[in-house]
Write a protein that holds these residues in place. Structure first.
Motif, PDB file in Angstrom:
ATOM      1  N   GLU A   1     -21.356  25.260 -15.999  1.00  0.00           N
ATOM      2  CA  GLU A   1     -20.913  24.574 -14.597  1.00  0.00           C
ATOM      3  C   GLU A   1     -21.749  24.732 -13.309  1.00  0.00           C
ATOM      4  OE1 GLU A   1     -16.047  25.365 -15.153  1.00  0.00           O
ATOM      5  OE2 GLU A   1     -17.077  26.652 -14.387  1.00  0.00           O
TER       6      GLU A   1
ATOM      7  N   MET B   1     -24.869  24.764 -13.681  1.00  0.00           N
ATOM      8  CA  MET B   1     -25.785  23.593 -13.843  1.00  0.00           C
ATOM      9  C   MET B   1     -25.613  22.171 -13.520  1.00  0.00           C
ATOM     10  SD  MET B   1     -28.488  25.182 -14.869  1.00  0.00           S
ATOM     11  CE  MET B   1     -29.504  23.955 -15.902  1.00  0.00           C
ATOM     12  N   LEU B   2     -24.220  21.880 -13.487  1.00  0.00           N
ATOM     13  CA  LEU B   2     -23.644  20.582 -13.351  1.00  0.00           C
ATOM     14  C   LEU B   2     -23.328  20.313 -11.923  1.00  0.00           C
ATOM     15  CD1 LEU B   2     -21.704  20.427 -16.698  1.00  0.00           C
ATOM     16  CD2 LEU B   2     -23.837  19.497 -16.160  1.00  0.00           C
ATOM     17  N   VAL B   3     -23.445  21.153 -11.118  1.00  0.00           N
ATOM     18  CA  VAL B   3     -23.075  21.071  -9.650  1.00  0.00           C
ATOM     19  C   VAL B   3     -24.200  19.994  -8.913  1.00  0.00           C
ATOM     20  CG1 VAL B   3     -23.123  22.209  -7.346  1.00  0.00           C
ATOM     21  CG2 VAL B   3     -21.815  23.378  -9.360  1.00  0.00           C
ATOM     22  N   ALA B   4     -25.360  20.276  -9.381  1.00  0.00           N
ATOM     23  CA  ALA B   4     -26.477  19.588  -8.836  1.00  0.00           C
ATOM     24  C   ALA B   4     -26.223  18.026  -8.735  1.00  0.00           C
ATOM     25  CB  ALA B   4     -27.732  19.839  -9.337  1.00  0.00           C
ATOM     26  N   VAL B   5     -26.427  17.357  -7.488  1.00  0.00           N
ATOM     27  CA  VAL B   5     -25.952  15.856  -7.507  1.00  0.00           C
ATOM     28  C   VAL B   5     -27.356  15.310  -7.102  1.00  0.00           C
ATOM     29  CG1 VAL B   5     -24.922  14.236  -6.256  1.00  0.00           C
ATOM     30  CG2 VAL B   5     -23.691  16.355  -6.685  1.00  0.00           C
TER      31      VAL B   5
ATOM     32  N   THR C   1     -25.446  10.172  -4.452  1.00  0.00           N
ATOM     33  CA  THR C   1     -24.231  10.144  -4.271  1.00  0.00           C
ATOM     34  C   THR C   1     -23.684   8.857  -4.589  1.00  0.00           C
ATOM     35  OG1 THR C   1     -24.656  11.434  -2.421  1.00  0.00           O
ATOM     36  CG2 THR C   1     -22.420  10.758  -2.594  1.00  0.00           C
TER      37      THR C   1
ATOM     38  N   LEU D   1     -19.768  10.644  -9.538  1.00  0.00           N
ATOM     39  CA  LEU D   1     -19.141  11.805  -9.172  1.00  0.00           C
ATOM     40  C   LEU D   1     -17.832  11.769 -10.122  1.00  0.00           C
ATOM     41  CD1 LEU D   1     -19.313  11.582  -5.187  1.00  0.00           C
ATOM     42  CD2 LEU D   1     -20.645  13.212  -6.989  1.00  0.00           C
ATOM     43  N   LEU D   2     -17.091  10.909 -10.580  1.00  0.00           N
ATOM     44  CA  LEU D   2     -15.919  10.689 -11.254  1.00  0.00           C
ATOM     45  C   LEU D   2     -16.143  10.943 -12.787  1.00  0.00           C
ATOM     46  CD1 LEU D   2     -14.092   7.806  -9.589  1.00  0.00           C
ATOM     47  CD2 LEU D   2     -14.049  10.312  -9.353  1.00  0.00           C
ATOM     48  N   ALA D   3     -17.552  11.065 -13.075  1.00  0.00           N
ATOM     49  CA  ALA D   3     -17.952  11.174 -14.560  1.00  0.00           C
ATOM     50  C   ALA D   3     -17.309  12.594 -14.807  1.00  0.00           C
ATOM     51  CB  ALA D   3     -19.381  11.140 -14.868  1.00  0.00           C
ATOM     52  N   GLY D   4     -16.938  12.904 -16.117  1.00  0.00           N
ATOM     53  CA  GLY D   4     -16.482  14.154 -16.643  1.00  0.00           C
ATOM     54  C   GLY D   4     -17.397  15.088 -16.557  1.00  0.00           C
ATOM     55  N   LEU D   5     -17.098  16.219 -16.567  1.00  0.00           N
ATOM     56  CA  LEU D   5     -17.943  17.475 -16.454  1.00  0.00           C
ATOM     57  C   LEU D   5     -18.628  17.530 -18.007  1.00  0.00           C
ATOM     58  CD1 LEU D   5     -16.427  20.618 -14.985  1.00  0.00           C
ATOM     59  CD2 LEU D   5     -18.743  19.345 -14.346  1.00  0.00           C
TER      60      LEU D   5
ATOM     61  N   GLU E   1     -25.407  14.408 -19.251  1.00  0.00           N
ATOM     62  CA  GLU E   1     -25.836  15.588 -18.304  1.00  0.00           C
ATOM     63  C   GLU E   1     -25.802  17.133 -18.988  1.00  0.00           C
ATOM     64  OE1 GLU E   1     -26.380  15.619 -14.744  1.00  0.00           O
ATOM     65  OE2 GLU E   1     -27.273  13.720 -15.797  1.00  0.00           O
TER      66      GLU E   1
ATOM     67  N   TYR F   1      -7.490  15.564 -13.496  1.00  0.00           N
ATOM     68  CA  TYR F   1      -8.819  15.035 -13.494  1.00  0.00           C
ATOM     69  C   TYR F   1      -9.818  15.264 -12.642  1.00  0.00           C
ATOM     70  CZ  TYR F   1     -11.362  10.570 -13.749  1.00  0.00           C
ATOM     71  OH  TYR F   1     -12.359   9.712 -13.944  1.00  0.00           O
TER      72      TYR F   1
ATOM     73  N   ARG G   1     -11.666  18.351 -14.081  1.00  0.00           N
ATOM     74  CA  ARG G   1     -12.542  17.923 -15.296  1.00  0.00           C
ATOM     75  C   ARG G   1     -13.915  16.999 -14.827  1.00  0.00           C
ATOM     76  NH1 ARG G   1     -10.693  17.876 -20.349  1.00  0.00           N
ATOM     77  NH2 ARG G   1     -11.809  16.006 -20.761  1.00  0.00           N
ATOM     78  N   SER G   2     -13.881  16.663 -13.459  1.00  0.00           N
ATOM     79  CA  SER G   2     -14.954  15.696 -12.809  1.00  0.00           C
ATOM     80  C   SER G   2     -16.000  16.663 -12.222  1.00  0.00           C
ATOM     81  CB  SER G   2     -14.433  14.744 -11.859  1.00  0.00           C
ATOM     82  OG  SER G   2     -14.092  15.364 -10.832  1.00  0.00           O
ATOM     83  N   ARG G   3     -16.946  15.863 -12.017  1.00  0.00           N
ATOM     84  CA  ARG G   3     -18.360  16.537 -11.520  1.00  0.00           C
ATOM     85  C   ARG G   3     -17.871  16.858  -9.915  1.00  0.00           C
ATOM     86  NH1 ARG G   3     -24.205  14.824 -12.449  1.00  0.00           N
ATOM     87  NH2 ARG G   3     -24.096  16.908 -12.288  1.00  0.00           N
ATOM     88  N   PHE G   4     -17.116  15.979  -9.441  1.00  0.00           N
ATOM     89  CA  PHE G   4     -16.704  16.034  -8.084  1.00  0.00           C
ATOM     90  C   PHE G   4     -15.998  17.316  -7.863  1.00  0.00           C
ATOM     91  CE2 PHE G   4     -12.897  14.980  -5.309  1.00  0.00           C
ATOM     92  CZ  PHE G   4     -13.408  15.166  -4.196  1.00  0.00           C
TER      93      PHE G   4
ATOM     94  N   ALA H   1     -16.472  19.858  -9.766  1.00  0.00           N
ATOM     95  CA  ALA H   1     -17.358  21.169 -10.070  1.00  0.00           C
ATOM     96  C   ALA H   1     -18.016  21.349  -8.547  1.00  0.00           C
ATOM     97  CB  ALA H   1     -18.490  20.715 -10.954  1.00  0.00           C
TER      98      ALA H   1
ATOM     99  N   LEU I   1     -28.280  22.009  -3.343  1.00  0.00           N
ATOM    100  CA  LEU I   1     -28.275  21.262  -4.574  1.00  0.00           C
ATOM    101  C   LEU I   1     -28.063  19.805  -4.532  1.00  0.00           C
ATOM    102  CD1 LEU I   1     -27.085  24.210  -6.948  1.00  0.00           C
ATOM    103  CD2 LEU I   1     -29.436  23.415  -6.734  1.00  0.00           C
ATOM    104  N   GLY I   2     -27.823  19.410  -3.483  1.00  0.00           N
ATOM    105  CA  GLY I   2     -27.500  18.095  -3.090  1.00  0.00           C
ATOM    106  C   GLY I   2     -26.117  17.418  -3.103  1.00  0.00           C
ATOM    107  N   VAL I   3     -25.098  18.728  -3.039  1.00  0.00           N
ATOM    108  CA  VAL I   3     -23.855  18.099  -2.816  1.00  0.00           C
ATOM    109  C   VAL I   3     -23.608  17.750  -1.590  1.00  0.00           C
ATOM    110  CG1 VAL I   3     -21.422  19.115  -3.071  1.00  0.00           C
ATOM    111  CG2 VAL I   3     -23.180  19.675  -4.748  1.00  0.00           C
TER     112      VAL I   3
END
Lengths: 243, 329
Positions: A97, A99-103, A106, A111-115, A120, B174, B177-180, B182, B197-199
């Motif tokens: 997780e 690792m998956l924070v980085a964006v 935008t 953003l709506l993609a699943g973790l 990724e 939902y 489970r999303s990157r939002f 996270a 980190l760009g958020v």
């Protein structure tokens, strides 16, 4: 090509000029060292460049784009990543997780993609493997050793795909074996085309790893050049040894 | 484990749907509807509080605005109740986005104070604006189901609140489970680090704040239609906001079903005290006391206690150098 350029960057805290008219230029593709005594303004310089504090005066340009007053996330999107002096990870998120924070951009779809987005997660695992901590992906970051957290922090920064990476004391608080490993990683990443700016007190590491060294004293650069030249510079010796 | 984690929620859902038919009287249907309403609001509160760690004591502002918005649209403009409910909720969400831009600039205790100030301001505005809202005498909203008797209305609203709860749970699930999601959790852990980190932390927080206001506003609107009479002192009270916080913390803010579990405990307990002790202020004291105890002794909530994995470190004790010695020849 110029990677990062600052012009007359100045920041005062109260009456103290932590950064005092700093004009420096980093060339693309080099490992640059930034050294200087404690309190010489190195971390403040990092914080201004990455948008975490605002300069009183001066400009920051990255690849000829003015990013002076950009919010930190926009600086990150421009292609600059950083680590922190006291390593910072998200303690109660798992390694994966983290690792998956980085964006990178935008975009709503991103953003709506699943973790569990396959591409990724695969990218994250790739970087964890390179750091040698892929076996820890389901552990919470707070359960990692300090050295492992340092590797995780670097891996997470790489997820944002920066072209310029600022490292604040990568060797601070880690054992000699890991220092060698981190130095090796930095050289490899540099060979792949990434530019580095490294603040470090471990002189052996700086002199052995860097192509170009900038020396700060009292908030401003006093010398710069290849390590061999900087090491002999009388101003540098004076700043460090007070002779 | 998997059967338990899938099966138990399904069983509970079936029980919830059957509940109004299982209980012996309409009072228990009413108490059930109230509990489900609080569960929906606490789950909605948790979209902000649980993910980002921003504790809002002021969510009753959105409850009250949703209630008054719906009530006013129905009484003054003769809008159909469904339209009034949706329009009011959308307006409140937009308002929350505006408030959020200012409110989420401050962190920690300052944010809590700002959120309390919001409720107090809304309370004063609604009480003061007599010509529109009826002021402190309240607002009477006609029932959308005039053909039904009181008990049947409780049943209808029980299911409406249940649908709202399902929607809020679905959205929380939902987002988690999303990157939002996270990114929101990263804000809770270390906001500046997330930003580096760009958020885009500001935009993330405002979005979470508005989303969390949306379902609370819908609950407020349903409440107005259900009760038929609005009292600004009640709908804009700190108590409703505190309930959302207490329920979420008690159940566990990091879990989908945490706020729901908290609501299942706190709301019936509140009703019980009301019956046992009559109209006293003791339940307020009890709420405060329980909140303090939860924060002191069980900040991660009941579900965190129950689902905690085996004791000891979750990974084998191996330092970076040991690992290094394995990988370096």
């Amino acid at each position: 090509m110029t990677s990062l350029r600052t012009e007359g960057l100045t920041k005062a805290f109260g009456g103290v000029r932590a950064v005092d008219g700093v004009t420096v230029e980093l060339r693309d593709g080099l490992i640059n060292g930034l050294i200087g005594p404690n309190g010489s303004g190195k971390t403040t310089f990092f914080n201004i460049v990455t948008g975490m504090i605002r300069a009183d005066a001066g400009r920051v340009l990255y690849r000829d784009r003015d990013i002076t007053r950009h919010a930190p996330h926009r600086v990150a999107h421009a292609g600059i990543g950083r680590t922190f002096q006291l390593c910072r990870v998200f303690p109660r998120l798992t390694v994966l997780e983290n690792m998956l924070v980085a964006v990178r951009r935008t975009r709503l779809r991103e953003l709506l993609a699943g973790l569990r987005d396959k591409g990724e997660v695969e990218r994250a695992r790739h970087w964890l493997r390179r750091m040698g901590i892929e076996h820890l992906e389901d552990a919470e970051a707070r359960d990692l050793s300090y050295g492992q957290q340092k590797l995780l922090e670097l891996a997470a920064v790489l997820m944002a795909e920066p072209d310029l990476i600022l490292l604040d004391e990568p060797a601070g608080g880690v054992n000699p074996a890991l220092i060698d490993r981190i130095a090796g990683l930095v050289r490899d990443l540099n060979a792949e085309g990434r530019t580095f700016l490294v603040v470090e007190h471990n002189m052996e590491l700086v002199m052995g790893m860097c192509d170009h060294v900038i020396v700060f004293d009292r908030g401003a650069p006093i010398a710069e050049g290849p390590p061999s030249v900087v090491r002999e510079d009388p101003r540098v010796l004076e700043a460090y040894l007070g002779v | 484990m998997r059967i338990a984690s899938r099966g138990i929620p399904l069983l509970l859902a079936a029980l919830a749907i059957a509940y109004p038919w299982l209980v012996p009287n309409y009072y228990l249907v009413y108490a059930g509807a109230l509990t489900v309403m609080y569960a929906a609001m606490a789950t909605s509160w948790n979209l902000l509080g649980g993910f980002t760690g921003y504790v809002s004591l002021g969510h009753s502002a959105f409850f009250g605005l949703g209630a008054y918005g719906t009530g006013l649209l129905v009484t003054r403009l003769d809008v159909p109740w469904v339209v009034a409910l949706v329009v009011s909720a959308v307006l409140v969400t937009a308002f929350a986005a505006g408030v959020g831009v200012a409110a989420v600039r401050v962190r920690g205790a300052s944010f809590v104070i700002v959120s309390i100030a919001l409720v107090s301001m809304m309370n004063l505005v609604v009480q003061g604006w007599r010509s529109l809202t009826g002021g402190s005498t309240g607002l009477q909203v006609p029932s959308p189901f005039p053909g039904l008797h009181r008990g049947q209305t409780h049943m209808v609203f029980f299911y409406l609140f249940l649908a709202l709860l399902a929607l809020a749970l679905l959205v929380w699930w939902y987002v988690s489970r999303s990157r939002f999601g996270a990114g929101l959790r990263a804000i809770r852990e270390d906001e500046d680090k997330a930003e580096s980190l760009g958020v885009p932390t500001g935009a993330y927080k405002v979005t979470a704040f508005s989303l969390s206001a949306l379902f609370v506003a819908l609950a407020g609107g349903l409440y107005a239609l259900w009760f038929g009479s609005l009292d600004p002192i009640f709908v804009f009270s700190i108590l409703i906001g505190s309930y959302m916080v207490l329920m979420s913390l008690l159940g566990g803010v990091r879990h989908l079903f945490g706020p729901l579990l908290g609501a299942l405990i706190v709301a019936p307990a509140g009703e019980y005290f009301l019956i046992a002790l009559g109209e006293t202020q003791i339940h307020l004291t009890a709420t405060g006391l329980v909140l303090v105890l939860v924060v002191l002794f069980m900040p991660d909530g009941i579900l965190a206690r129950l689902t905690r994995r085996r004791a000891g470190p979750s990974i084998h004790d191996q330092s970076a150098d040991q690992r290094l010695q394995e990988v370096t020849p």
